[in-house]
Design a protein around this motif. Structure first.
Motif, PDB file in Angstrom:
ATOM      1  N   LEU A  69       5.627   2.734  -8.147  1.00  0.00           N
ATOM      2  CA  LEU A  69       4.785   3.402  -7.153  1.00  0.00           C
ATOM      3  C   LEU A  69       5.387   3.254  -5.758  1.00  0.00           C
ATOM      4  CD1 LEU A  69       1.244   2.515  -8.526  1.00  0.00           C
ATOM      5  CD2 LEU A  69       2.293   4.792  -8.403  1.00  0.00           C
ATOM      6  N   THR A  70       6.006   2.113  -5.495  1.00  0.00           N
ATOM      7  CA  THR A  70       6.701   1.920  -4.222  1.00  0.00           C
ATOM      8  C   THR A  70       7.903   2.848  -4.135  1.00  0.00           C
ATOM      9  OG1 THR A  70       5.994  -0.377  -4.130  1.00  0.00           O
ATOM     10  CG2 THR A  70       7.876   0.221  -2.759  1.00  0.00           C
ATOM     11  N   ASP A  71       8.670   2.971  -5.226  1.00  0.00           N
ATOM     12  CA  ASP A  71       9.805   3.905  -5.258  1.00  0.00           C
ATOM     13  C   ASP A  71       9.335   5.332  -4.984  1.00  0.00           C
ATOM     14  OD1 ASP A  71      11.544   1.856  -5.881  1.00  0.00           O
ATOM     15  OD2 ASP A  71      11.751   2.394  -8.013  1.00  0.00           O
ATOM     16  N   LEU A  72       8.206   5.697  -5.580  1.00  0.00           N
ATOM     17  CA  LEU A  72       7.663   7.040  -5.380  1.00  0.00           C
ATOM     18  C   LEU A  72       7.329   7.272  -3.910  1.00  0.00           C
ATOM     19  CD1 LEU A  72       5.360   8.961  -7.664  1.00  0.00           C
ATOM     20  CD2 LEU A  72       4.643   8.725  -5.316  1.00  0.00           C
ATOM     21  N   GLN A  73       6.732   6.272  -3.260  1.00  0.00           N
ATOM     22  CA  GLN A  73       6.338   6.420  -1.857  1.00  0.00           C
ATOM     23  C   GLN A  73       7.558   6.424  -0.928  1.00  0.00           C
ATOM     24  OE1 GLN A  73       3.240   7.081  -0.794  1.00  0.00           O
ATOM     25  NE2 GLN A  73       2.556   7.041  -2.915  1.00  0.00           N
ATOM     26  N   GLN A  74       8.525   5.544  -1.197  1.00  0.00           N
ATOM     27  CA  GLN A  74       9.673   5.411  -0.302  1.00  0.00           C
ATOM     28  C   GLN A  74      10.756   6.448  -0.567  1.00  0.00           C
ATOM     29  OE1 GLN A  74      10.927   1.346  -0.775  1.00  0.00           O
ATOM     30  NE2 GLN A  74       9.250   0.544   0.470  1.00  0.00           N
ATOM     31  N   LYS A  75      10.886   6.894  -1.791  1.00  0.00           N
ATOM     32  CA  LYS A  75      11.940   7.857  -2.141  1.00  0.00           C
ATOM     33  C   LYS A  75      11.286   9.142  -2.621  1.00  0.00           C
ATOM     34  CE  LYS A  75      14.785   3.908  -3.100  1.00  0.00           C
ATOM     35  NZ  LYS A  75      15.230   2.977  -4.068  1.00  0.00           N
ATOM     36  N   ASP A  76      11.220   9.320  -3.936  1.00  0.00           N
ATOM     37  CA  ASP A  76      10.502  10.464  -4.495  1.00  0.00           C
ATOM     38  C   ASP A  76      10.162  10.185  -5.953  1.00  0.00           C
ATOM     39  OD1 ASP A  76      12.542  11.675  -6.377  1.00  0.00           O
ATOM     40  OD2 ASP A  76      13.664  11.919  -4.515  1.00  0.00           O
ATOM     41  N   PRO A  77       9.303  11.006  -6.548  1.00  0.00           N
ATOM     42  CA  PRO A  77       8.893  10.777  -7.941  1.00  0.00           C
ATOM     43  C   PRO A  77      10.054  10.837  -8.932  1.00  0.00           C
ATOM     44  CG  PRO A  77       7.348  12.242  -6.871  1.00  0.00           C
ATOM     45  CD  PRO A  77       8.494  12.058  -5.926  1.00  0.00           C
ATOM     46  N   GLY A  78      11.075  11.609  -8.629  1.00  0.00           N
ATOM     47  CA  GLY A  78      12.232  11.695  -9.520  1.00  0.00           C
ATOM     48  C   GLY A  78      12.920  10.350  -9.673  1.00  0.00           C
ATOM     49  N   VAL A  79      13.071   9.638  -8.577  1.00  0.00           N
ATOM     50  CA  VAL A  79      13.680   8.304  -8.612  1.00  0.00           C
ATOM     51  C   VAL A  79      12.800   7.356  -9.422  1.00  0.00           C
ATOM     52  CG1 VAL A  79      14.340   6.316  -7.195  1.00  0.00           C
ATOM     53  CG2 VAL A  79      14.901   8.630  -6.430  1.00  0.00           C
TER      54      VAL A  79
END
Length: 141
Positions: A69-79
């Motif tokens: 969820l942190t990756d989604l917020q900081q980068k994007d859902p694909g990551v």
């Protein structure tokens, strides 16, 4: 010694030797000091008194969910989806939680990017659960 006598001795050893080895191994294990039940319970009691509350850790799938969820917020859902797939491949025990995590990522993607843009990140990770999460969240809005 004749050949038949040697065979007879060989057969006898083949039958008796495994039994002797098993019994001697069983007796050896039961006679070691750490096999005593009262000592074992004392050791467990002593160690359980020293456990701190902080030592209680969260389940690996919960840690993974927060990281993604942190990756989604900081980068994007694909990551986040790529990292989810790699985590499940690296640790197969997480597979049973994959669909729920992907669904949560889909819901979070809708909250951040809106339903149309969130759907563009959809991949076949964990049986399209990401798309199901996007759809459920979009219907709720």
């Amino acid at each position: 010694m004749t050949q038949t006598a040697a065979r007879r001795i060989g057969r006898t050893l083949a039958l008796v030797l495994p039994v002797v080895l098993v019994l001697s191994g069983t007796l050896a294990v039961t006679s070691v000091p750490w096999a005593n039940r009262s000592t074992e319970s004392q050791m467990l009691t002593a160690s359980s008194e020293n456990v701190s509350v902080r030592a209680a850790s969260r389940a690996p799938h919960e840690v993974l969910r927060e990281k993604l969820l942190t990756d989604l917020q900081q980068k994007d859902p694909g990551v986040a989806l790529t990292n989810l797939q790699r985590a499940v491949e690296g640790r197969p025990s997480l597979a049973r939680h994959c669909m729920a995590i992907a669904r949560d990522l889909g819901r979070a993607a809708v909250a951040r990017y809106g339903p149309t843009r969130a759907q563009s990140f959809s991949r076949p990770v964990c049986d399209t659960s990401f798309a199901a999460g996007v759809s459920q969240q979009a219907q709720g809005n």
